[in-house]
Design a protein around this motif. Structure first.
Motif, PDB file in Angstrom:
ATOM      1  N   THR A 144       7.583 -12.703  -2.951  1.00  0.00           N
ATOM      2  CA  THR A 144       7.683 -12.681  -1.447  1.00  0.00           C
ATOM      3  C   THR A 144       6.956 -13.502  -0.539  1.00  0.00           C
ATOM      4  OG1 THR A 144       5.957 -10.756  -1.591  1.00  0.00           O
ATOM      5  CG2 THR A 144       8.178 -10.058  -1.901  1.00  0.00           C
ATOM      6  N   HIS A 145       6.207 -14.360  -1.293  1.00  0.00           N
ATOM      7  CA  HIS A 145       5.427 -15.476  -0.707  1.00  0.00           C
ATOM      8  C   HIS A 145       4.225 -14.843   0.399  1.00  0.00           C
ATOM      9  CE1 HIS A 145       8.391 -18.114  -2.196  1.00  0.00           C
ATOM     10  NE2 HIS A 145       9.230 -17.410  -1.557  1.00  0.00           N
ATOM     11  N   GLY A 146       3.653 -13.808  -0.390  1.00  0.00           N
ATOM     12  CA  GLY A 146       2.455 -13.064   0.386  1.00  0.00           C
ATOM     13  C   GLY A 146       2.812 -12.250   1.779  1.00  0.00           C
ATOM     14  N   ASP A 147       4.067 -11.881   1.635  1.00  0.00           N
ATOM     15  CA  ASP A 147       4.517 -11.144   2.889  1.00  0.00           C
ATOM     16  C   ASP A 147       3.409 -10.037   3.205  1.00  0.00           C
ATOM     17  OD1 ASP A 147       5.662  -9.012   4.426  1.00  0.00           O
ATOM     18  OD2 ASP A 147       7.519  -9.479   3.941  1.00  0.00           O
ATOM     19  N   PRO A 148       2.889 -10.104   4.372  1.00  0.00           N
ATOM     20  CA  PRO A 148       1.751  -8.982   4.777  1.00  0.00           C
ATOM     21  C   PRO A 148       2.203  -7.691   4.694  1.00  0.00           C
ATOM     22  CG  PRO A 148       2.051 -10.754   6.507  1.00  0.00           C
ATOM     23  CD  PRO A 148       3.136 -10.893   5.604  1.00  0.00           C
ATOM     24  N   GLN A 149       3.592  -7.248   4.799  1.00  0.00           N
ATOM     25  CA  GLN A 149       3.976  -5.952   4.331  1.00  0.00           C
ATOM     26  C   GLN A 149       3.870  -5.448   2.947  1.00  0.00           C
ATOM     27  OE1 GLN A 149       7.705  -5.695   6.214  1.00  0.00           O
ATOM     28  NE2 GLN A 149       6.916  -5.021   8.316  1.00  0.00           N
ATOM     29  N   VAL A 150       4.113  -6.556   2.103  1.00  0.00           N
ATOM     30  CA  VAL A 150       4.032  -6.280   0.877  1.00  0.00           C
ATOM     31  C   VAL A 150       2.602  -6.095   0.425  1.00  0.00           C
ATOM     32  CG1 VAL A 150       4.369  -7.334  -1.515  1.00  0.00           C
ATOM     33  CG2 VAL A 150       6.216  -7.370   0.207  1.00  0.00           C
ATOM     34  N   VAL A 151       1.842  -6.945   0.891  1.00  0.00           N
ATOM     35  CA  VAL A 151       0.232  -6.825   0.653  1.00  0.00           C
ATOM     36  C   VAL A 151      -0.229  -5.576   1.076  1.00  0.00           C
ATOM     37  CG1 VAL A 151      -1.981  -7.839   1.320  1.00  0.00           C
ATOM     38  CG2 VAL A 151      -0.070  -9.393   0.921  1.00  0.00           C
ATOM     39  N   GLU A 152       0.111  -5.269   2.102  1.00  0.00           N
ATOM     40  CA  GLU A 152      -0.321  -3.789   2.519  1.00  0.00           C
ATOM     41  C   GLU A 152       0.129  -2.610   1.663  1.00  0.00           C
ATOM     42  OE1 GLU A 152       0.073  -0.688   6.620  1.00  0.00           O
ATOM     43  OE2 GLU A 152       0.459  -2.941   6.741  1.00  0.00           O
ATOM     44  N   ARG A 153       1.496  -2.732   1.520  1.00  0.00           N
ATOM     45  CA  ARG A 153       1.947  -1.666   0.469  1.00  0.00           C
ATOM     46  C   ARG A 153       1.200  -1.812  -0.773  1.00  0.00           C
ATOM     47  NH1 ARG A 153       2.617   2.710  -0.907  1.00  0.00           N
ATOM     48  NH2 ARG A 153       4.438   3.396  -2.094  1.00  0.00           N
ATOM     49  N   ILE A 154       1.079  -2.799  -1.511  1.00  0.00           N
ATOM     50  CA  ILE A 154       0.552  -2.989  -2.800  1.00  0.00           C
ATOM     51  C   ILE A 154      -0.882  -2.407  -2.935  1.00  0.00           C
ATOM     52  CG2 ILE A 154      -0.494  -4.473  -4.259  1.00  0.00           C
ATOM     53  CD1 ILE A 154       2.235  -6.333  -3.885  1.00  0.00           C
ATOM     54  N   GLN A 155      -1.629  -2.573  -1.645  1.00  0.00           N
ATOM     55  CA  GLN A 155      -2.858  -1.945  -1.367  1.00  0.00           C
ATOM     56  C   GLN A 155      -3.076  -0.513  -1.411  1.00  0.00           C
ATOM     57  OE1 GLN A 155      -4.248  -4.283   1.864  1.00  0.00           O
ATOM     58  NE2 GLN A 155      -5.500  -5.669   1.005  1.00  0.00           N
ATOM     59  N   GLN A 156      -1.938  -0.386  -0.556  1.00  0.00           N
ATOM     60  CA  GLN A 156      -1.884   1.423  -0.517  1.00  0.00           C
ATOM     61  C   GLN A 156      -1.615   2.008  -1.998  1.00  0.00           C
ATOM     62  OE1 GLN A 156       1.418   1.796   2.055  1.00  0.00           O
ATOM     63  NE2 GLN A 156       0.198   1.673   3.956  1.00  0.00           N
ATOM     64  N   ILE A 157      -0.627   1.333  -2.787  1.00  0.00           N
ATOM     65  CA  ILE A 157      -0.526   1.740  -4.185  1.00  0.00           C
ATOM     66  C   ILE A 157      -1.610   1.808  -4.897  1.00  0.00           C
ATOM     67  CG2 ILE A 157       0.762   1.283  -6.430  1.00  0.00           C
ATOM     68  CD1 ILE A 157       3.133   0.101  -4.563  1.00  0.00           C
ATOM     69  N   PHE A 158      -2.489   0.586  -4.888  1.00  0.00           N
ATOM     70  CA  PHE A 158      -3.823   0.620  -5.653  1.00  0.00           C
ATOM     71  C   PHE A 158      -4.981   1.849  -5.175  1.00  0.00           C
ATOM     72  CE2 PHE A 158      -3.298  -3.822  -6.964  1.00  0.00           C
ATOM     73  CZ  PHE A 158      -2.923  -3.572  -8.177  1.00  0.00           C
ATOM     74  N   VAL A 159      -4.923   1.930  -3.831  1.00  0.00           N
ATOM     75  CA  VAL A 159      -5.845   2.900  -3.460  1.00  0.00           C
ATOM     76  C   VAL A 159      -5.530   4.374  -3.981  1.00  0.00           C
ATOM     77  CG1 VAL A 159      -6.629   4.042  -1.395  1.00  0.00           C
ATOM     78  CG2 VAL A 159      -6.740   1.564  -1.550  1.00  0.00           C
ATOM     79  N   GLU A 160      -4.118   4.595  -3.947  1.00  0.00           N
ATOM     80  CA  GLU A 160      -3.555   6.037  -4.252  1.00  0.00           C
ATOM     81  C   GLU A 160      -3.835   6.139  -5.657  1.00  0.00           C
ATOM     82  OE1 GLU A 160       0.730   8.293  -4.716  1.00  0.00           O
ATOM     83  OE2 GLU A 160       0.456   6.816  -2.868  1.00  0.00           O
ATOM     84  N   ALA A 161      -3.382   5.066  -6.388  1.00  0.00           N
ATOM     85  CA  ALA A 161      -3.719   5.310  -7.974  1.00  0.00           C
ATOM     86  C   ALA A 161      -5.086   5.541  -8.050  1.00  0.00           C
ATOM     87  CB  ALA A 161      -3.081   4.119  -8.640  1.00  0.00           C
ATOM     88  N   ARG A 162      -5.936   4.781  -7.784  1.00  0.00           N
ATOM     89  CA  ARG A 162      -7.545   4.895  -7.785  1.00  0.00           C
ATOM     90  C   ARG A 162      -7.765   6.456  -7.471  1.00  0.00           C
ATOM     91  NH1 ARG A 162     -10.742   2.512  -3.665  1.00  0.00           N
ATOM     92  NH2 ARG A 162     -11.411   4.538  -3.084  1.00  0.00           N
ATOM     93  N   HIS A 163      -7.503   6.803  -6.331  1.00  0.00           N
ATOM     94  CA  HIS A 163      -7.878   8.354  -5.877  1.00  0.00           C
ATOM     95  C   HIS A 163      -7.084   9.413  -7.040  1.00  0.00           C
ATOM     96  CE1 HIS A 163      -9.632   7.374  -2.275  1.00  0.00           C
ATOM     97  NE2 HIS A 163      -8.632   6.923  -1.639  1.00  0.00           N
ATOM     98  N   ARG A 164      -6.011   8.992  -7.506  1.00  0.00           N
ATOM     99  CA  ARG A 164      -5.452  10.024  -8.272  1.00  0.00           C
ATOM    100  C   ARG A 164      -6.171   9.913  -9.758  1.00  0.00           C
ATOM    101  NH1 ARG A 164       0.915   9.123  -8.690  1.00  0.00           N
ATOM    102  NH2 ARG A 164       0.538  10.855 -10.152  1.00  0.00           N
ATOM    103  N   VAL A 165      -6.723   8.799 -10.178  1.00  0.00           N
ATOM    104  CA  VAL A 165      -7.657   8.662 -11.383  1.00  0.00           C
ATOM    105  C   VAL A 165      -8.791   9.378 -11.086  1.00  0.00           C
ATOM    106  CG1 VAL A 165      -8.620   6.982 -13.029  1.00  0.00           C
ATOM    107  CG2 VAL A 165      -6.278   6.821 -12.260  1.00  0.00           C
TER     108      VAL A 165
END
Length: 174
Positions: A144-165
């Motif tokens: 996605t060539h570093g699309d800021p919306q994709v970056v933000e969504r990936i960060q959200q996924i990582f944060v959510e995953a970390r909280h769940r773990v």
């Protein structure tokens, strides 16, 4: 100055050796100052400091113990057929004079020891999928060539995953 940069990174020199010149000697002296011990005991205690990420060899510990004895920093007493090393007054003074350097050594041991958990065979069951997740995120970013919306969504996924773990950790009081 260059040596401090290498030390800050957790290793010494291009080979990744942990101890720089004289540091093993100082670590062994500090351990003996904490509690007398025989060679194998000192090796075990040093390994424990690193949570198994550094395994001293007899070929490094025994000559170091001999050097400390030759320097008058430790003395040897026989106990049930074993040479038990005790710190001398000169050895205790040396430990006190180099307390800051010893503290830095133990700080490196603690930070390196945190990675010791990855030696556990069960860690591979966790690390491999985590690395695949990171790889998928990097691929998505690349495609996605570093699309800021994709970056933000990936960060959200990582944060959510970390909280769940983290919720699985019984120390966190589910």
């Amino acid at each position: 100055m260059m040596m401090n940069a290498r030390r800050a990174s957790g290793g010494y020199g291009p080979t990744g050796r942990f101890f720089g010149p004289g540091e093993l000697r100082l670590a062994v002296l500090a351990l003996i100052a904490e509690r007398p011990g025989h060679g194998y005991d000192v090796m075990s205690r040093l390994s424990d400091r690193f949570n198994g990420t550094y395994e001293p060899s007899a070929g490094s510990i025994y000559p170091t113990l001999q050097l400390l004895e030759d320097e008058g920093l430790v003395r040897v007493e026989q106990d049930e057929g074993r040479k038990v090393h005790h710190v001398t007054d000169d050895g205790r003074r040396a430990v006190e004079e180099q307390a800051d350097e010893i503290e830095r050594l133990w700080g490196r041991a603690a930070s390196r020891g945190e990675w010791g958990m990855f030696r556990d065979p069960q860690a591979a069951e966790i690390v491999a999928p985590a690395l695949r997740l990171v790889k998928a995120a990097v691929k998505a970013l690349a495609h996605t060539h570093g699309d800021p919306q994709v970056v933000e969504r990936i960060q959200q996924i990582f944060v959510e995953a970390r909280h769940r773990v983290e919720e699985l950790d019984p120390r966190r009081g589910r």
